[in-house]
Enzyme design. Structure first.
Site, PDB file in Angstrom:
ATOM      1  N   VAL A 207       0.676  -1.321  -0.075  1.00  0.00           N
ATOM      2  CA  VAL A 207      -0.188   0.083   0.032  1.00  0.00           C
ATOM      3  C   VAL A 207       0.707   1.308   0.033  1.00  0.00           C
ATOM      4  CG1 VAL A 207      -2.153  -1.086   0.947  1.00  0.00           C
ATOM      5  CG2 VAL A 207      -0.060   0.244   2.597  1.00  0.00           C
ATOM      6  N   LYS A 208       2.116   1.256  -0.046  1.00  0.00           N
ATOM      7  CA  LYS A 208       2.879   2.266   0.113  1.00  0.00           C
ATOM      8  C   LYS A 208       3.411   2.717  -1.236  1.00  0.00           C
ATOM      9  CE  LYS A 208       2.977   1.927   4.622  1.00  0.00           C
ATOM     10  NZ  LYS A 208       4.232   1.147   5.300  1.00  0.00           N
ATOM     11  N   THR A 209       4.211   3.706  -1.327  1.00  0.00           N
ATOM     12  CA  THR A 209       4.397   4.486  -2.747  1.00  0.00           C
ATOM     13  C   THR A 209       4.871   3.672  -3.577  1.00  0.00           C
ATOM     14  OG1 THR A 209       4.352   6.694  -1.641  1.00  0.00           O
ATOM     15  CG2 THR A 209       5.159   6.471  -3.894  1.00  0.00           C
TER      16      THR A 209
END
Length: 424
Positions: A207-209
């Site tokens: 879910v991170k960049t």
């Protein structure tokens, strides 16, 4: 933190929008496939290539990859030699791992309040936490500011505070790969450059960049800390002959007189470490994703600007996160503030309504000092800023593959869930 929701809601025919998710393209798939077809699956050339690229991107002198963001935070506390009797200042609005990392090494946590509008710990809140720690008889050794949702904490102010108290600074940048601090003199300092801090921890959860599957890293400009990070990442093993203590076991006389080369099988362990290594498979994906970081950051910024425009008619019931003036954020979360009481709806009702419309949401975060373990250790500490932030926050979908029309859909659904006219 968790991965993206996957189960489609029963009431909507539109594609489900999770609050966050990875963006994988053919280059990412090819990069991982190349590793699978090669000779290395664990600590090989892809790990080294990713660490070099992360140094180039952040401007840090050293980058040490590891298994995940929690491992990164734990390694940072180990590298600093924190332990019983020490304390780390941690904002109450963060994921569990920031505080837990201090406890892993036996240190105490002095929880700090946050700005309810941004969720960020500032110098005043950190100073108050240092005072509480002193009254408890703890020796504060480090600040652990959290860059929430992609916005950075006031690192210039916190660095000045740390310098006055002789503290190390561990930046929890698990939300902030690609974010940039703007120093008071106008200098742009990429998060991870450690222009204001000692160590910076990153996460590459889906879910991170950028995603590695699971993965993390710590950057630092201190070669001694970098060596400790690498050693603790790998069971505490030392393979550098310069660091060997048992010279007789490490060398033979003939080799010593030649070139000082140690016996090829030899290693030492001066203190225990962990198996926190990142694999070549994960590193290949992270390296490929890192090449797309600018595009990811730009798309997320565009979506956040569009959210601000679309949600503006819902004020004052719905407000975007206040924007910190000292950074250029690489937005990780779209955490909006909602006055649920004024709307006459509970947060649970709104989340269920949105899910029924095919829209996933999440809450970031339950204040850590309210967790049973910490509540008992903190003597029911009251932090009004953290409680106010928690009471109103809701994270809406934000990921690069979203279209502008998806933002319109979310804004309309949120308005309807709150009993407001559509803003679109």
């Amino acid at each position: 933190m968790g991965g993206p929701d996957s189960a489609p809601p029963p009431l909507s025919l539109a594609p489900f929008l999770p609050y966050g998710r990875q963006d994988i393209d053919q280059n990412d798939i090819d990069a991982v496939t190349a590793v699978l077809r090669g000779d290395w699956l664990t600590q090989g050339p892809a790990v080294e290539a990713f660490e070099r690229a992360l140094c180039e991107r952040t401007g840090a002198a050293h980058a040490v990859s590891c298994a995940n963001g929690t491992a990164a935070l734990h390694l940072a506390t180990l590298a600093l030699g924190l332990g019983p009797g020490d304390a780390v200042v941690v904002p109450a609005i963060t994921f569990l791992a920031t505080a837990n990392a201090a406890r892993y090494v036996g240190a105490e946590v002095a929880f700090a309040d946050v700005d309810p509008a941004t969720g960020l710990m500032g110098p005043e809140q950190a100073e108050a936490a240092i005072g509480r720690a002193a009254r408890a008889g703890w020796r504060v050794r480090a600040l652990a500011p959290v860059h929430f949702a992609g916005q950075t904490a006031d690192m210039a102010g916190l660095a000045a505070l740390a310098a006055r108290h002789g503290l190390a600074v561990i930046e929890d940048a698990c939300h902030a790969i690609g974010s940039v601090d703007v120093a008071p003199d106008g200098r742009a300092l990429p998060v991870g450059s450690n222009g204001f801090g000692t160590l910076t921890a990153f996460s590459f959860h889906p879910v991170k960049t950028i995603a590695a599957g699971e993965g993390g890293a710590v950057t630092t400009n201190d070669p001694g800390l970098a060596a400790r990070l690498r050693r603790f990442r790998n069971h505490g093993m030392e393979r550098d002959p310069a660091g060997f203590e048992d010279r007789e076991a490490a060398f033979t006389a003939a080799e010593i007189t030649k070139d000082g080369t140690a016996n090829p099988w030899y290693y030492e362990m001066a203190e225990p470490g962990f198996n926190y290594r990142l694999t070549d498979i994960h590193s290949a994906l992270a390296l490929s994703q890192l090449a797309r970081l600018d595009a990811f950051v730009e798309r997320r910024r565009h979506l956040m600007d569009l959210y601000a425009e679309r949600l503006a008619p819902l004020a004052p019931l719905v407000l975007p996160a206040a924007r910190a003036p000292w950074c250029r954020p690489a937005w990780h979360l779209c955490a909006v503030r909602i006055d649920f009481a004024a709307a006459g709806r509970t947060r649970a009702q709104v989340m269920a309504d949105l899910r029924g419309r095919g829209i996933g949401t999440q809450v970031h975060y339950i204040p850590v000092h309210r967790q049973p373990y910490w509540r008992n250790r903190c003597d029911n500490l009251v932090l009004p800023g953290a409680d106010a932030h928690y009471a109103r926050t809701l994270s809406l979908p934000l990921f690069p593959a979203m279209t502008d029309a998806d933002v319109d859909r979310v804004a309309t659904a949120l308005a309807e869930a709150l009993g407001l006219p559509s803003p679109v």
